[in-house]
Design a protein around this motif. Sequence first.
Motif, PDB file in Angstrom:
ATOM      1  N   TRP A  13     -10.786 -18.229   4.253  1.00  0.00           N
ATOM      2  CA  TRP A  13     -10.050 -18.369   4.082  1.00  0.00           C
ATOM      3  C   TRP A  13      -9.606 -19.921   3.735  1.00  0.00           C
ATOM      4  O   TRP A  13      -9.184 -19.979   2.947  1.00  0.00           O
ATOM      5  CB  TRP A  13      -8.966 -17.833   3.693  1.00  0.00           C
ATOM      6  CG  TRP A  13      -7.723 -17.411   5.471  1.00  0.00           C
ATOM      7  CD1 TRP A  13      -7.073 -19.104   5.698  1.00  0.00           C
ATOM      8  CD2 TRP A  13      -7.839 -16.774   6.513  1.00  0.00           C
ATOM      9  NE1 TRP A  13      -6.801 -18.458   7.358  1.00  0.00           N
ATOM     10  CE2 TRP A  13      -7.202 -17.471   7.692  1.00  0.00           C
ATOM     11  CE3 TRP A  13      -8.415 -15.832   6.587  1.00  0.00           C
ATOM     12  CZ2 TRP A  13      -6.912 -16.928   9.196  1.00  0.00           C
ATOM     13  CZ3 TRP A  13      -8.192 -15.120   7.923  1.00  0.00           C
ATOM     14  CH2 TRP A  13      -7.895 -15.663   8.864  1.00  0.00           C
ATOM     15  N   LEU A  23      -0.886 -15.878   6.995  1.00  0.00           N
ATOM     16  CA  LEU A  23       0.093 -15.084   7.462  1.00  0.00           C
ATOM     17  C   LEU A  23       0.914 -14.961   8.468  1.00  0.00           C
ATOM     18  O   LEU A  23       2.135 -15.249   8.271  1.00  0.00           O
ATOM     19  CB  LEU A  23      -0.117 -13.405   7.698  1.00  0.00           C
ATOM     20  CG  LEU A  23      -0.480 -12.999   6.892  1.00  0.00           C
ATOM     21  CD1 LEU A  23      -1.142 -11.506   6.936  1.00  0.00           C
ATOM     22  CD2 LEU A  23       0.165 -12.340   5.162  1.00  0.00           C
ATOM     23  N   GLN A 115     -11.911  -0.796   1.464  1.00  0.00           N
ATOM     24  CA  GLN A 115     -10.562  -1.153   1.264  1.00  0.00           C
ATOM     25  C   GLN A 115     -10.847  -2.309  -0.060  1.00  0.00           C
ATOM     26  O   GLN A 115      -9.429  -2.476  -0.631  1.00  0.00           O
ATOM     27  CB  GLN A 115      -9.564  -1.597   2.144  1.00  0.00           C
ATOM     28  CG  GLN A 115      -9.325  -0.908   2.826  1.00  0.00           C
ATOM     29  CD  GLN A 115      -7.488  -0.842   2.157  1.00  0.00           C
ATOM     30  OE1 GLN A 115      -7.290  -1.848   1.291  1.00  0.00           O
ATOM     31  NE2 GLN A 115      -6.949   0.528   2.224  1.00  0.00           N
ATOM     32  N   SER A 299      -9.071 -10.839  -2.284  1.00  0.00           N
ATOM     33  CA  SER A 299      -8.538 -10.091  -1.301  1.00  0.00           C
ATOM     34  C   SER A 299      -7.401  -9.008  -1.814  1.00  0.00           C
ATOM     35  O   SER A 299      -6.920 -10.185  -3.247  1.00  0.00           O
ATOM     36  CB  SER A 299      -8.491 -10.507   0.218  1.00  0.00           C
ATOM     37  OG  SER A 299      -6.966 -11.395   0.068  1.00  0.00           O
ATOM     38  N   SER A 301      -3.494  -7.508  -0.724  1.00  0.00           N
ATOM     39  CA  SER A 301      -2.302  -8.106  -0.230  1.00  0.00           C
ATOM     40  C   SER A 301      -1.252  -5.869  -0.574  1.00  0.00           C
ATOM     41  O   SER A 301      -0.577  -6.326  -1.221  1.00  0.00           O
ATOM     42  CB  SER A 301      -1.127  -8.401   0.372  1.00  0.00           C
ATOM     43  OG  SER A 301      -2.113  -9.782   0.608  1.00  0.00           O
ATOM     44  N   ALA A 303       1.197  -3.317   0.430  1.00  0.00           N
ATOM     45  CA  ALA A 303       2.661  -2.645   0.857  1.00  0.00           C
ATOM     46  C   ALA A 303       3.641  -1.687   0.519  1.00  0.00           C
ATOM     47  O   ALA A 303       3.415  -1.590  -0.582  1.00  0.00           O
ATOM     48  CB  ALA A 303       3.396  -3.924   0.756  1.00  0.00           C
ATOM     49  N   HIS A 314      -4.916 -11.391  -5.303  1.00  0.00           N
ATOM     50  CA  HIS A 314      -5.455 -12.615  -4.552  1.00  0.00           C
ATOM     51  C   HIS A 314      -6.519 -12.787  -5.358  1.00  0.00           C
ATOM     52  O   HIS A 314      -8.152 -12.192  -4.908  1.00  0.00           O
ATOM     53  CB  HIS A 314      -5.475 -13.499  -2.968  1.00  0.00           C
ATOM     54  CG  HIS A 314      -4.258 -12.388  -2.319  1.00  0.00           C
ATOM     55  ND1 HIS A 314      -3.096 -13.133  -2.194  1.00  0.00           N
ATOM     56  CD2 HIS A 314      -4.091 -11.860  -1.288  1.00  0.00           C
ATOM     57  CE1 HIS A 314      -2.454 -12.323  -1.674  1.00  0.00           C
ATOM     58  NE2 HIS A 314      -2.663 -11.883  -0.851  1.00  0.00           N
ATOM     59  N   PRO A 378       4.131  -9.454  -6.521  1.00  0.00           N
ATOM     60  CA  PRO A 378       3.140  -8.272  -6.097  1.00  0.00           C
ATOM     61  C   PRO A 378       3.617  -6.977  -7.707  1.00  0.00           C
ATOM     62  O   PRO A 378       4.781  -7.281  -8.624  1.00  0.00           O
ATOM     63  CB  PRO A 378       4.291  -7.535  -5.135  1.00  0.00           C
ATOM     64  CG  PRO A 378       5.058  -8.616  -4.496  1.00  0.00           C
ATOM     65  CD  PRO A 378       4.509  -9.762  -5.862  1.00  0.00           C
ATOM     66  N   ARG A 530      -4.258  -9.706   8.750  1.00  0.00           N
ATOM     67  CA  ARG A 530      -5.004 -10.048   7.245  1.00  0.00           C
ATOM     68  C   ARG A 530      -5.826  -9.127   7.387  1.00  0.00           C
ATOM     69  O   ARG A 530      -6.048  -8.614   6.226  1.00  0.00           O
ATOM     70  CB  ARG A 530      -5.695 -11.829   7.589  1.00  0.00           C
ATOM     71  CG  ARG A 530      -5.992 -11.870   5.803  1.00  0.00           C
ATOM     72  CD  ARG A 530      -6.377 -14.124   5.367  1.00  0.00           C
ATOM     73  NE  ARG A 530      -5.213 -13.786   5.844  1.00  0.00           N
ATOM     74  CZ  ARG A 530      -4.156 -14.447   5.016  1.00  0.00           C
ATOM     75  NH1 ARG A 530      -4.574 -13.670   3.399  1.00  0.00           N
ATOM     76  NH2 ARG A 530      -3.037 -15.256   5.004  1.00  0.00           N
ATOM     77  N   GLY A 533      -4.636  -5.316   7.781  1.00  0.00           N
ATOM     78  CA  GLY A 533      -3.420  -5.159   7.973  1.00  0.00           C
ATOM     79  C   GLY A 533      -2.808  -4.065   6.110  1.00  0.00           C
ATOM     80  O   GLY A 533      -2.030  -3.529   6.192  1.00  0.00           O
ATOM     81  N   ASN A 534      -4.479  -3.628   5.086  1.00  0.00           N
ATOM     82  CA  ASN A 534      -3.519  -3.481   4.669  1.00  0.00           C
ATOM     83  C   ASN A 534      -4.463  -1.226   4.989  1.00  0.00           C
ATOM     84  O   ASN A 534      -3.777  -0.382   3.746  1.00  0.00           O
ATOM     85  CB  ASN A 534      -4.678  -3.560   3.537  1.00  0.00           C
ATOM     86  CG  ASN A 534      -4.462  -4.203   2.302  1.00  0.00           C
ATOM     87  OD1 ASN A 534      -3.171  -4.534   2.689  1.00  0.00           O
ATOM     88  ND2 ASN A 534      -5.415  -4.685   1.576  1.00  0.00           N
ATOM     89  N   ASP A 566       4.124  -9.556   9.520  1.00  0.00           N
ATOM     90  CA  ASP A 566       4.163  -7.859   9.064  1.00  0.00           C
ATOM     91  C   ASP A 566       4.988  -7.907   9.291  1.00  0.00           C
ATOM     92  O   ASP A 566       5.451  -6.508  10.590  1.00  0.00           O
ATOM     93  CB  ASP A 566       3.149  -7.041   9.794  1.00  0.00           C
ATOM     94  CG  ASP A 566       2.337  -5.225   9.446  1.00  0.00           C
ATOM     95  OD1 ASP A 566       2.843  -5.224   8.406  1.00  0.00           O
ATOM     96  OD2 ASP A 566       1.736  -5.399   9.879  1.00  0.00           O
TER      97      ASP A 566
END
Length: 707
Positions: A13, A23, A115, A299, A301, A303, A314, A378, A530, A533-534, A566
């Motif tokens: 990244w 993060l 993912q 990518s 993110s 939640a 992103h 988001p 990172r 985390g999903n 997180d």
Amino acid sequence: AEAQQRRVHAHPWRGPVPPPPPLLPSLPLRMLAGNVRFMGRATREPPPPRACGYGSLLLRLLLAATTLREASLQKAGPEARAWTGVPCGPADQITRWGATVDPAKPVLPEYPRPQLVRTGPWLNLNGLWEFEACGRSGCRAERPAFGRPLKSSVLVPFPLESCLSGQNVTSSSEYVAWGWYRTLFDLPSDMHGDGRTGFVLHFGAVDWESWFWLNGEEVGQHTGGYDAIDLPLRAGLLRPHGNELFVKVHDPGDLGDQPNGKQRISAISDPSGDTYSPSTGIWQTVWLEAVPIASYVTSLSIATNMETISVLVHPSNTSDRSQLATVTVYLENSYTEGSLAAALGESAWSQRKLFAHMATGSTHAKSLTLQQRIDQGPFTFKIDQPVLWSPGRPFLYRISVTLERSGDQVTTYAGMRQYEKCLQDVKGTKVMKLCLNGKPIFLAGWLDQSWWPDGQYTAPTDEALKSDLRAVHDFGLNMVRLHQKVNSERWYYHADTLGIVVWQDMIQKYGGATNDTVPLFMDDLNAMIRGRGNHPSIVQWETFNENDCYQVFNVTAVVDAVREADPSRLIDTDSGGGANDLHIADVNDIHTYPDPGNPQASRTQVAALGEYGGIGAFVPGKAWVPDKCHTYLKVDTPEDAVQVYVNMTLSMREEPMLSASVYTQITDVELECDGFLNYDRTSKFSGEQTLRIKEANKALIQQGERA
């Protein structure tokens, strides 16, 4: 300057396509460094070379140096180069899946990134590559010898020390700290450039430092052995035919400062203890992906909780974050284990079939759609009557994301769940217990080193990878503590679809940590959160393990950094080590061998038995080195192991404060012979014995949830 702009430093990244800020906050080293404690390790002279066992079965096999992708043209290795099998350890232990590996067929062909599935063509570059070791002094300053074949071959993505690599590293004196990889490949017709298509070259993981050249041009470099490397390629660099890819790798193993987990160079010649043979070089899938030049999703993110799904997009073109994106959550026809496995499993080799399944869905499926500018934050969806993810029902919502300007479309998934500590009354005392989706849950699992006798860090096939997680259910468990390793994306995808709860360890510097370890550790910790985390299966981060390396850190600062990165997951400060006594973070985690101990819960921490057990029933013919197995508690027969284990579960049922237990371990690993499974993944137990273990574990879970 242009070359420097394309270079990838430390993590992808930070390269030419900048994703969002890291993060973890950039903590000054003075906050993280503490007193340095050095630990040494003795080595012995290597034994003489061993005779080939598995290798002798394949020694006469001369295989074409071409690996196919549909009508593909990938070529690797010099002309008429033979790949031969070599012995899998001193006693030549190989799994039934490893015995099927064949360089003339696709090697780990499944789509490597479940993912984030893009609806465009991709090329799997696994297969037979050329390889050549550098001299003992290394080759840090050297550039590739473009156009020159290398001296030997290696089967990618198997680590150099694994028997499936074909390199035959049988003694510690043969350890390769520096080496070159080379492959030649052509582009399939559906990946020929049209002026609007760009390309990203992906490496799932390379241990440890790596440099990359394509068609004579350096395209990036990377530090870190466990996270993905994504290299955007400049327009015009790839050509339809005759692409030449070089990779230079440096891995100091346990002699370096970097986190290296349980790897130990001297274990090649002297296997012993609870550290194992190393895994050097490329150890996850290499692949090439077509993307829109204008902008594409780098990518996501994701939640979730019990009510909402939030997706942060992103894009590659960070200068145009005002572009519109459309995100759709499908409420029906979403993923179950069967449908998602069909989409991402065997059919992944047929690209069009894969994406027809993944990207369309039923025209009658109910869905929620939002369209907004990316810079608005988001995309958040309120789900009425949600189906929550749990071990008993691992439901996953299918999600599609489209960038309107470029037309880039990706598909992902999310599991709605909420894992937390909740105050419960235990015999008149208010203490914290684990809760999933608002209800108490007891987690009974085992320690998983994820080592393979034939592939070391790399499972020989995707079915083999999945088999370890299926075994969790076979023995009545519901959790895995992944120990000092970050696995491939597909391992977590299987955990997501099977409903296996994961406690994820941070990779440790297992002895010999210094202040120089600190920034490398923090980079890897950042990359782990990172990169993984999903996944809904991961519910808890384990920052440190025992007394492996925490002494050089400001532990509180590390825990605070993970919490900021997180806040949705629990944190285990130090599983079974001295830093656990600080009683910060969420878990009071102790290790006791062989019998389970009695950790205490409090109003701030849940009680967990992070390791116990180590019951060893040594099965003749299954040892890494004959008659050299060791364990914490030796028993004479598998039947004895069953009886001892069942009694251990009965004792834990008498501890109402306990929220989780982790048995050591799922499989034997080299000479540590305390697994439910042998190292080659055959079971030590009969069907009747397995059922008794399963029933004991189910009773432990049920009792723990009632306490």
